[in-house]
Design a protein around this motif. Sequence first.
Motif, short mmCIF file in Angstrom:
data_model
loop_
_atom_site.label_atom_id
_atom_site.label_comp_id
_atom_site.label_asym_id
_atom_site.label_seq_id
_atom_site.Cartn_x
_atom_site.Cartn_y
_atom_site.Cartn_z
N TYR A 180 0.84 -1.21 0.00
CA TYR A 180 0.00 0.00 0.00
C TYR A 180 0.86 1.25 0.00
O TYR A 180 0.59 2.22 -0.71
N SER A 185 -0.99 -1.23 -4.37
CA SER A 185 -2.42 -1.49 -4.22
C SER A 185 -3.00 -0.36 -3.41
O SER A 185 -2.46 0.03 -2.38
N ASP A 186 -4.08 0.20 -3.91
CA ASP A 186 -4.65 1.33 -3.19
C ASP A 186 -5.84 0.93 -2.34
O ASP A 186 -6.63 1.76 -1.92
N LYS A 187 -5.93 -0.32 -2.11
CA LYS A 187 -7.03 -0.80 -1.30
C LYS A 187 -6.53 -1.05 0.12
O LYS A 187 -5.46 -1.59 0.31
N LEU A 188 -7.30 -0.61 1.05
CA LEU A 188 -6.91 -0.87 2.44
C LEU A 188 -7.52 -2.20 2.90
O LEU A 188 -8.16 -2.28 3.94
N ASP A 189 -7.31 -3.20 2.06
CA ASP A 189 -7.96 -4.48 2.36
C ASP A 189 -7.38 -5.13 3.60
O ASP A 189 -8.08 -5.78 4.34
N GLU A 192 -9.11 -4.17 6.68
CA GLU A 192 -10.43 -4.77 6.80
C GLU A 192 -10.32 -6.23 7.18
O GLU A 192 -11.08 -6.72 7.99
N LYS A 211 -16.27 -0.44 5.44
CA LYS A 211 -15.73 0.14 4.23
C LYS A 211 -14.78 1.28 4.55
O LYS A 211 -13.78 1.49 3.90
#
Lengths: 286, 297
Positions: A180, A185-189, A192, A211
């Motif tokens: 990140y 990857s721009d997802k803060l998966d 979560e 979300k």
Amino acid sequence: LCSPQLQEALRSGALKPGLNVVLEERPKRRNDVDGLKQCLSEFRQPLAWVERLDVTLGQVLDPVSQNASNKDAVDPENDFQREMSFYRQAQAAVLEALPRLRKLQIPTRRPDDYFAEMAKSDQQMQKIRQKLKSKQEAMERSEKAKQLRAMRKYGKKVQTEILQRRQKEKKNMLNAVKRYQKGLSDKLDFLEEEQTSSKGNKKGSASQRTKKGPNAKRRYKNQKFGFGGKKKGSKWNTKESFNDVSSFRSKVAHNKGPGKAGKGGKKALNKRPGKRARQKMKSRAR
Amino acid sequence: GKWKNKERVLIFSSRGINFRTRHLMQDLRTLMPHSKADTKMDRKDQLFVINEVCEMKNCNKCIFFEAKKKQDLYMWLSNIPEGPSAKFLVQNVHTLAELKMTGNCLRGSRPLLSFDPAFDKEPHYALLKELFIQIFSTPQYHPKSQPFVDHVFTFTITDERIWFRNYQIIEEDASLVEIGPRFVLNLIKIFQGSFGGPTLYENPHYQSPNMHRRLVRLSVAAKFREKQQVKEAQKIKKTGSKVLIKEDPTEVVFETPSEEKPVEIQLVKPESKPIVKDKKKPRKIQRKKQKKLFRTE
């Protein structure tokens, strides 16, 4: 035996070809059956059963011994089998004799208040009891030691498993954060995932907050203080960082927007004048 | 009740018995209240002197232990005035005092006697059974006896021997615990008279302990001798004279000499063969040479 006799014997088949040895005759063992029977009849005493108390009986028949079959199968070398056969014979005799004794009104059980001298002294019985106790204790101790050893092995296994799992999780988290940070990857998966894995089961579909993840303050602090990685080279005065005006809030800068508290909490912002204004004030004051 | 069955058993021994036999004798005296004790008998007296000793003590049965060579124990059971007597070799003696025998019984209580059905099959066993019953059963209403029946003697015939065990009766459902003593009797002979008289029965399976020891020694010696014989035979074979075969003149008839080859002298080195790795041979594992560690002072 001289030769013609030997030849005769060979011809008739009494002697086989090969080396023949002359055996000396074994002395005849005396077994005077008639004499024995006569002696027995003279010797026998016509006593009532109650005087003799003898029982002639085979063993107790139970399914186990029936499979093992008759006494002929008892191997005298096999100690356990042999002793068990004696035991069973004694049991059969007792089972047969006790009802007869009861009928003849001969007591077989000693009443509790009947104290009399025993064949073995009390001291002897104490020694026996001590020995049995010590044997039992030794066995228990060895059992306990075995169990402890097994538990220790199991505990150690569990501990190593947990440690390995933790290390794996840490590694995964770091990798996700680095990706990140680097922008792959721009997802803060990964954030979560942490939440869903721990609380997902409880909250279920009711949570729409997942979300957003942690709130802005938390995210800022995480970025500043948490998640490892290199912090030293994170703030550089490069072209990109100079041109980056994302953290400029015009309302905050000109002190124009509503106060933080909102209602009635008017905070007097001490806005410091700029350099030129300050110099003007200084020169004017002079 | 009145004591009618006047059986008295004299239990004693000869000289030269060891501690185990002495304890066995004492145990038998404890278990049988109708027994009497006597001093050791001298070996030099003849056996029929025992009859007189018993008469003096007013006993009509006798158990006599005889020890020979401080190793072998013989037991005589006899009915004194005219009855039969039997000689046994006693083996595997365990006394009352052994800690593995956990049962206990009243001193002087009457025993139950349990016999193997094999005792009824042969006449000599039947005679022995009668002898055992008369000797080992305590008479009813004997002044030193207890009225309860709380233990059982077992006599079993296994392996051509008579095994004796003594169990305590704990529960009415016939759960038993061993009290002891225990021994094994190997019948030698049965005589018609007491300590003498014509032999009625001789046990064909009996082997005297001397004979047994001798056979053991012989077998060991025989093994050794066999080994030596084998060695000598091998030696003879090795140095044995070789058989000379006479020369046969007709042998060389069909021999044809081979053609003579020209002598070749090699001047050039032959080219070396290509090295083929023999995969079947095990690889030589080069071990790292361990550095020798020297102590530095």
